[in-house]
Design an enzyme around this catalytic site. Structure first.
Site, short mmCIF file in Angstrom:
data_model
loop_
_atom_site.label_atom_id
_atom_site.label_comp_id
_atom_site.label_asym_id
_atom_site.label_seq_id
_atom_site.Cartn_x
_atom_site.Cartn_y
_atom_site.Cartn_z
CB CYS A 1 -0.31 0.46 7.87
SG CYS A 1 0.89 0.00 6.62
CB SER B 1 7.87 3.12 16.12
OG SER B 1 7.57 3.46 14.77
N GLY C 1 6.04 -2.52 6.37
CA GLY C 1 7.43 -2.93 6.50
C GLY C 1 8.26 -2.01 7.38
CD GLU C 2 12.18 -0.73 10.87
OE1 GLU C 2 13.16 -0.01 10.69
OE2 GLU C 2 11.15 -0.37 11.47
CD GLU D 1 -2.38 -1.32 2.78
OE1 GLU D 1 -2.10 -0.45 3.63
OE2 GLU D 1 -3.10 -2.29 3.03
#
Length: 357
Positions: A345, A226, A172-173, A107
Site C-alpha cells: 500500500c 492491526s 490511511g487510518e 489507491e
C-alpha cells in the site's frame, strides 16, 4: 460560473444532506430520495439524468453541485487479476479532501477471488500513524478524504457493479477520519443508498479507541485490528501508536462487544522472519486474544524500500498458524495477491509522486 469553479459533489451525501440540497433547490423533501436513487441505484453520471426533477431545478443544481464521479488516473493490472487503481484527490474542478495540504493521490485495489470480488479502499491521502513497515506511513499525512472521495473509489472502477465485499484497508487510518468514514458506510448500507449488508464490509484500525467506539456503536460492519506483535515494546517499535493505544487495552475494550452474531472481529498479523514468527509470539498472541471471538489473519509482508525485515517463510507461517489453532484461536494465512504491481500500500501513489523505490 467560472470554467473551473469547484462544485460540491452529491456523491457521498447522506439522505439528510440531500434533503438540505433539495430544499436549497426549491424542491420538496421527497425529492431527496429521488436524487439518492439516481445517485446510488441508477449510478447517474450527470444531474441532467435526474429527469424526475423539474428542468429548472436540475439547472440550478448543475450550477452549484455535480455528481462527483472521477475516473482513476492510472491502473496497474496483475497476472492474478488484481488491479490497483490510482485516484487524484484534487483537480481543477473537484476536491476530495476535507483537510490537509493535498498533493498526494490515493489507491484502491480490486481483488477477484473465485466467487468474491473485493475492493480495498483508502480513507486518507497518506497517514499520520507512522508505522515503520508501511509505505503510506512513510509519505506522511496529506489529507482526509471526503465521503465522496471514498465512494468514488467504489463507483468509478469498471468492476463496480460486480463487487461483493469492501475492506477499508487502503491508505490511511479509518478511525482518524471517522466522520467521513461513517458517512460513507451509511451510504453503503442504508436502504436509500446501496443497501449493502454490513457483513460485506470490514473496517481496519490500529485501535484508536474513541473513534473505534463510534464505529462499533453506530454500525454493524466487521472490524479488523492491526496487531503485528503481542509484545508492547516490540509493537511500539513498529507502530508508534502503541504508546497512545496499547493493544492490550484495545483488546480489553473489545471484550465489551458481541462479535459472535452481529459482526466478525479479526486480528491482522504481518509476519517477519526472525522477528515476530516464533512460538513465543504465537503463545503470547493466543493469551492476548483469550476470551475474544477473534480470528487471526497471518499476512505475508510485501517488501518496501528502507525496511530491513523480510517476510517469514511459508513453513514458519504454517507452524505459527497451527500453534494458534492448537490454542483455540482460529488462524488462517491470507493469500498474497498482486505482488507484481507495486503491491505494498502506497507504492503506486509514491511512484506517481516521483518517489523512488
Amino acid at each position: 460560473m467560472e470554467q473551473h469553479e469547484i462544485r460540491r459533489p452529491l456523491l457521498g451525501m447522506t439522505l439528510a444532506e440531500l434533503e438540505t440540497v433539495a430544499a436549497e433547490a426549491g424542491l420538496r423533501k421527497f425529492a431527496a430520495k429521488q436524487i439518492a436513487r439516481r445517485l446510488y441505484v441508477n449510478r447517474a453520471r450527470s444531474i441532467d439524468e435526474m429527469t424526475e426533477l423539474p428542468k429548472a431545478s436540475r439547472e440550478w443544481l448543475s450550477e452549484h453541485y455535480c455528481v462527483g464521479l472521477q475516473a482513476p488516473i492510472k491502473a496497474s493490472r496483475s497476472a492474478d487479476g488484481t488491479v490497483k487503481y490510482l485516484f487524484a484527490t484534487r483537480g481543477e474542478d473537484f476536491d476530495f479532501l476535507t483537510s490537509g495540504k493535498g498533493g498526494r493521490d490515493v489507491e484502491a485495489v480490486y481483488i477477484p477471488d473465485r466467487d468474491r470480488a473485493t475492493l480495498c479502499v483508502s480513507s486518507q491521502a497518506g497517514c499520520k500513524m507512522g508505522c515503520k513497515f508501511c509505505m503510506t506511513g512513510r509519505q506522511g499525512f496529506h489529507g482526509d478524504l471526503t465521503a465522496a472521495g471514498i465512494i468514488n473509489q467504489i463507483f468509478a472502477i469498471p468492476e463496480s457493479s460486480t463487487l461483493t465485499n469492501l475492506v477499508f484497508m487502503g491508505m490511511g487510518e479509518p478511525m482518524d477520519n471517522i466522520d467521513e468514514v461513517l458517512k460513507a458506510l451509511e451510504v453503503l448500507t442504508a436502504p436509500w443508498g446501496l443497501a449493502w449488508s454490513p457483513k460485506r464490509i470490514t473496517v481496519s484500525s490500529i485501535g484508536k479507541l474513541d473513534s473505534l467506539r463510534r464505529l462499533l456503536d453506530e454500525t454493524k460492519v466487521h472490524v479488523a485490528i492491526s496487531v503485528h506483535s503481542p509484545f508492547p515494546a516490540e509493537r511500539e517499535s513498529l507502530m508508534p501508536i502503541e504508546k497512545a493505544f496499547p493493544v492490550t487495552r484495545v483488546m480489553e475494550f473489545l471484550r465489551d462487544y458481541d462479535f459472535a452474531h452481529q459482526r466478525r472481529l479479526s486480528a491482522e498479523y504481518i509476519m517477519w522472519g526472525g522477528v515476530n514468527d516464533d512460538m513465543c509470539h504465537a503463545d503470547a498472541l493466543g493469551r492476548l486474544l483469550r476470551g475474544l471471538d477473534c480470528r487471526v489473519n497471518l499476512i505475508r509482508f510485501h517488501a518496501i524500500p528502507g525496511f530491513e525485515h523480510q517476510t517469514a517463510s511459508t513453513a514458519v507461517m504454517e507452524r505459527f498458524r497451527d500453534r494458534l489453532n492448537e490454542l483455540g484461536v482460529t488462524a488462517t494465512i491470507r493469500a498474497s495477491r498482486g505482488e507484481d504491481i507495486e503491491a505494498a500500500c502506497g507504492m503506486l501513489s509514491g511512484e506517481s509522486a516521483g518517489e523512488t523505490h
